[in-house]
Design an enzyme around this catalytic site. Structure first.
Site, mmCIF file in Angstrom:
data_model
loop_
_atom_site.group_PDB
_atom_site.id
_atom_site.type_symbol
_atom_site.label_atom_id
_atom_site.label_comp_id
_atom_site.label_asym_id
_atom_site.label_seq_id
_atom_site.Cartn_x
_atom_site.Cartn_y
_atom_site.Cartn_z
ATOM 1 N N ARG A 6 44.972 44.211 36.231
ATOM 2 C CA ARG A 6 46.016 43.519 35.481
ATOM 3 C C ARG A 6 46.707 44.520 34.558
ATOM 4 O O ARG A 6 46.056 45.412 33.997
ATOM 5 C CB ARG A 6 45.429 42.392 34.625
ATOM 6 C CG ARG A 6 45.052 41.147 35.405
ATOM 7 C CD ARG A 6 46.273 40.394 35.954
ATOM 8 N NE ARG A 6 45.894 39.186 36.653
ATOM 9 C CZ ARG A 6 45.766 39.072 37.987
ATOM 10 N NH1 ARG A 6 45.993 40.105 38.758
ATOM 11 N NH2 ARG A 6 45.443 37.912 38.533
ATOM 12 N N HIS A 16 52.826 44.932 42.230
ATOM 13 C CA HIS A 16 51.749 43.937 42.303
ATOM 14 C C HIS A 16 51.550 43.471 43.751
ATOM 15 O O HIS A 16 51.679 42.285 44.061
ATOM 16 C CB HIS A 16 52.046 42.741 41.388
ATOM 17 C CG HIS A 16 50.807 41.947 41.066
ATOM 18 N ND1 HIS A 16 50.576 41.349 39.856
ATOM 19 C CD2 HIS A 16 49.697 41.662 41.813
ATOM 20 C CE1 HIS A 16 49.409 40.728 39.858
ATOM 21 N NE2 HIS A 16 48.854 40.911 41.058
HETATM 22 P P1 NAP Z 1 34.898 39.401 39.951
HETATM 23 O O1 NAP Z 1 34.294 39.183 41.288
HETATM 24 O O2 NAP Z 1 34.869 38.302 38.962
HETATM 25 O O3 NAP Z 1 34.167 40.680 39.343
HETATM 26 C C1 NAP Z 1 34.400 41.125 38.054
HETATM 27 C C2 NAP Z 1 33.571 42.396 37.776
HETATM 28 O O4 NAP Z 1 33.971 42.922 36.511
HETATM 29 C C3 NAP Z 1 32.073 42.116 37.711
HETATM 30 O O5 NAP Z 1 31.355 43.183 38.269
HETATM 31 C C4 NAP Z 1 31.821 42.045 36.187
HETATM 32 O O6 NAP Z 1 30.521 42.430 35.791
HETATM 33 C C5 NAP Z 1 32.814 43.073 35.691
HETATM 34 N N1 NAP Z 1 33.157 42.826 34.284
HETATM 35 C C6 NAP Z 1 33.760 41.735 33.753
HETATM 36 N N2 NAP Z 1 33.868 41.852 32.417
HETATM 37 C C7 NAP Z 1 33.318 43.037 32.099
HETATM 38 C C8 NAP Z 1 33.110 43.739 30.884
HETATM 39 N N3 NAP Z 1 33.490 43.219 29.705
HETATM 40 N N4 NAP Z 1 32.496 44.945 30.937
HETATM 41 C C9 NAP Z 1 32.095 45.467 32.102
HETATM 42 N N5 NAP Z 1 32.261 44.855 33.313
HETATM 43 C C10 NAP Z 1 32.859 43.666 33.301
HETATM 44 O O7 NAP Z 1 36.409 39.851 40.073
HETATM 45 P P2 NAP Z 1 37.179 40.324 41.412
HETATM 46 O O8 NAP Z 1 37.279 39.218 42.379
HETATM 47 O O9 NAP Z 1 36.552 41.596 41.864
HETATM 48 O O10 NAP Z 1 38.649 40.601 40.838
HETATM 49 C C11 NAP Z 1 38.910 41.452 39.741
HETATM 50 C C12 NAP Z 1 40.351 41.315 39.297
HETATM 51 O O11 NAP Z 1 41.235 41.974 40.203
HETATM 52 C C13 NAP Z 1 40.907 39.907 39.251
HETATM 53 O O12 NAP Z 1 40.464 39.211 38.107
HETATM 54 C C14 NAP Z 1 42.398 40.144 39.240
HETATM 55 O O13 NAP Z 1 42.865 40.292 37.918
HETATM 56 C C15 NAP Z 1 42.551 41.483 39.967
HETATM 57 N N6 NAP Z 1 43.262 41.341 41.267
HETATM 58 C C16 NAP Z 1 44.400 42.070 41.485
HETATM 59 C C17 NAP Z 1 45.052 41.958 42.699
HETATM 60 C C18 NAP Z 1 46.290 42.766 43.009
HETATM 61 O O14 NAP Z 1 46.933 42.526 44.029
HETATM 62 N N7 NAP Z 1 46.643 43.724 42.202
HETATM 63 C C19 NAP Z 1 44.548 41.116 43.705
HETATM 64 C C20 NAP Z 1 43.394 40.391 43.433
HETATM 65 C C21 NAP Z 1 42.755 40.507 42.206
HETATM 66 P P3 NAP Z 1 29.223 41.551 36.229
HETATM 67 O O15 NAP Z 1 29.110 41.780 37.719
HETATM 68 O O16 NAP Z 1 28.099 42.154 35.488
HETATM 69 O O17 NAP Z 1 29.515 40.138 35.884
HETATM 70 C C1 GLV Z 2 46.288 38.701 42.310
HETATM 71 O O1 GLV Z 2 46.668 39.410 41.440
HETATM 72 C C2 GLV Z 2 45.154 37.845 42.223
HETATM 73 O O2 GLV Z 2 44.600 37.647 41.136
HETATM 74 O O3 GLV Z 2 44.770 37.295 43.280
#
Ligand code: NAP
Ligand code: GLV
Length: 309
Positions: free
Chosen positions: A224, A272
Site C-alpha cells: 500500500r 497498482h
Molecule cells: P496476509 O495474508 O494478511 O499477511 C500479512 C503478513 O504481514 C503476515 O505475515 C503478518 O504477520 C505480517 N504483518 C502484519 N502486521 C505486521 C506487523 N505489524 N509487523 C510485522 N509483520 C506484520 O496479507 P496478504 O494477503 O499477504 O496481503 C498483504 C497486502 O498486500 C494486502 O493487505 C494488500 O494491501 C496488498 N496487496 C496489494 C496488491 C497489489 O496489486 N499491489 C494486491 C493484493 C494485495 P503474521 O503472519 O505473524 O500475522
Molecule cells: C489489491 O490491492 C488488493 O488488496 O487486493
C-alpha cells in the site's frame, strides 16, 4: 437476503456477470440502487463511502473485493460486530510473486542501465551479482509474502522474511516482531514490502527504516502507498543511500501528474497493477460466503479486527 455491490470506483459489469453465473437467483443490487436497506445481509466493498455500511441494520458480513481490508477499516463508522472478510486467490498470489520476481530480476540484471546504453549504442557488459549474493528481505509472510519468498528462493536469492510472529518458509530466514526489525533491515539488499496496511505498519518505510538498510539497497513496494513516507524515499534516493525503487502503490492513486515519482530516474512505477483481481476467479468464494452467511454459518477468510488484517 440481498447482496449489495458497493464499489463506486469499480466497473461492476464483470463482477455482476460472474457473481450471477454462480447463482442466477441471487438478489444482487448495485449501490446506490439499494432498495430496502433492511434486505441487505452481505456487502461487497471496495472504497465504499465512509458511514454507508451502518445504514444496513441486518448486515451480517462485509466482504472486501481485494486481499486488503484497509479500505474497509478506515471507515470510522463501521457497524460493530459485523465480520469482515478478504479474498484469497491462488492466481493473485502467483501474479504478485511474478511481479516481485520481475522487479527484483530487472534490478539485479540492470535492465534500466542496458536500456540507457542501448539508446547511446554503447556495448558495455555489466557483471551482475549472483543471486546467492543478493539478500532479499520480504516484509510480511502472509498469503503473498510467503509465496514470493519461496519463489525468490527458488530463483537462487538469499531470502529472509519479517512478520509479526515467527514463520517457517523453506530456505528463508525468519525475523519476527519489532525487536527483529532493524536486524532484518540491516541484511536486506533488496527490501520487498508485502504487509497489510494497519496502524502498526502505516509509514513503516520511513527515514529511519530506509537508513537501516545497507547502502545501495533497492526497495519494492507492492503493498500500500501509505506504508511509504514518500519524501523519505526521495531523500534516500537523492542522497545515494538507496539505489532505486519499484513502486506499484501510492498515497494518492492515480498518482498526480505533478508528483516527483513520475520523472525520478531511480524509480520504476506501475499503476497498482501488481496483482489484478479477476472477478471470474473469485466469484465462487464470494457466493460461497454469501451462502454461508444466509445459512447462519461463519464466513471464510474472516479478518481479525484487532490486528487489522
Ligand atoms: P496476509 O495474508 O494478511 O499477511 C500479512 C503478513 O504481514 C503476515 O505475515 C503478518 O504477520 C505480517 N504483518 C502484519 N502486521 C505486521 C506487523 N505489524 N509487523 C510485522 N509483520 C506484520 O496479507 P496478504 O494477503 O499477504 O496481503 C498483504 C497486502 O498486500 C494486502 O493487505 C494488500 O494491501 C496488498 N496487496 C496489494 C496488491 C497489489 O496489486 N499491489 C494486491 C493484493 C494485495 P503474521 O503472519 O505473524 O500475522
Ligand atoms: C489489491 O490491492 C488488493 O488488496 O487486493
Amino acid at each position: 437476503m440481498t447482496m449489495l455491490f458497493l464499489a463506486p470506483e469499480l466497473k461492476g459489469d464483470s463482477w455482476i456477470k460472474h457473481i450471477r453465473s454462480q447463482d442466477a437467483g441471487i438478489d444482487l443490487r448495485v449501490w446506490p440502487e439499494v432498495g430496502r436497506a433492511e434486505d441487505v445481509v452481505f456487502a461487497l466493498c471496495w472504497q465504499h463511502p465512509p458511514g454507508e455500511l451502518k445504514k444496513y441494520p441486518n448486515l451480517k458480513c462485509i466482504g472486501s473485493l481485494g486481499f486488503g481490508v484497509d479500505h474497509i477499516l478506515r471507515d470510522p463508522d463501521l457497524p460493530p460486530g459485523v465480520p469482515v472478510t478478504r479474498l484469497v486467490d491462488p492466481g493473485m498470489i502467483a501474479a504478485m510473486s511474478e511481479y516481485v520476481l520481475a522487479a527484483v530480476l530487472s534490478h539485479t540484471r540492470q535492465f534500466d542501465l542496458y536500456r540507457q546504453d542501448q539508446a547511446q549504442k554503447k556495448w558495455t557488459a555489466r557483471i551482475p551479482k549472483r543471486p546467492q549474493d543478493v539478500r532479499v528481505g520480504v516484509m510480511g509472510l502472509g498469503h503473498l509474502g510467503a509465496d514470493a519468498a519461496l519463489k525468490l528462493r527458488a530463483a537462487g536469492f538469499a531470502v529472509a522474511g519479517w512478520s509479526r510472529t515467527a514463520k517457517q518458509v523453506e530456505g528463508a530466514r525468519s525475523f519476527a516482531g519489532d525487536s527483529d526489525l532493524d536486524l532484518f533491515l540491516a541484511q536486506a539488499d533488496i527490501l520487498v514490502c508485502l504487509l497489510p496496511l494497519t496502524p502498526a505498519t502505516r509509514g513503516i518505510l520511513n527515514r529511519r527504516t530506509l537508513a537501516a538498510l545497507p547502502k545501495g539497497a533497492y526497495l519494492v513496494n507492492a503493498a500500500r502507498g501509505e506504508h511509504l513516507v514518500e519524501e523519505d524515499l526521495l531523500a534516500a534516493l537523492d542522497s545515494g543511500h538507496l539505489s532505486g525503487a519499484c513502486l506499484d502503490v501510492f498515497r494518492t492513486e492515480p498518482l498526480p501528474e505533478a508528483h516527483p515519482f513520475w520523472s525520478h530516474p531511480g524509480i520504476v512505477l506501475t499503476p497498482h497493477s501488481a496483482s489484478h483481481t479477476y472477478p471470474a476467479a473469485v466469484a465462487p468464494q464470494i457466493v460461497e460466503n454469501y451462502r454461508r452467511v444466509r445459512s447462519g454459518q461463519a464466513p471464510l477468510n474472516r479478518i481479525d479486527m484487532d490486528k487489522g488484517y
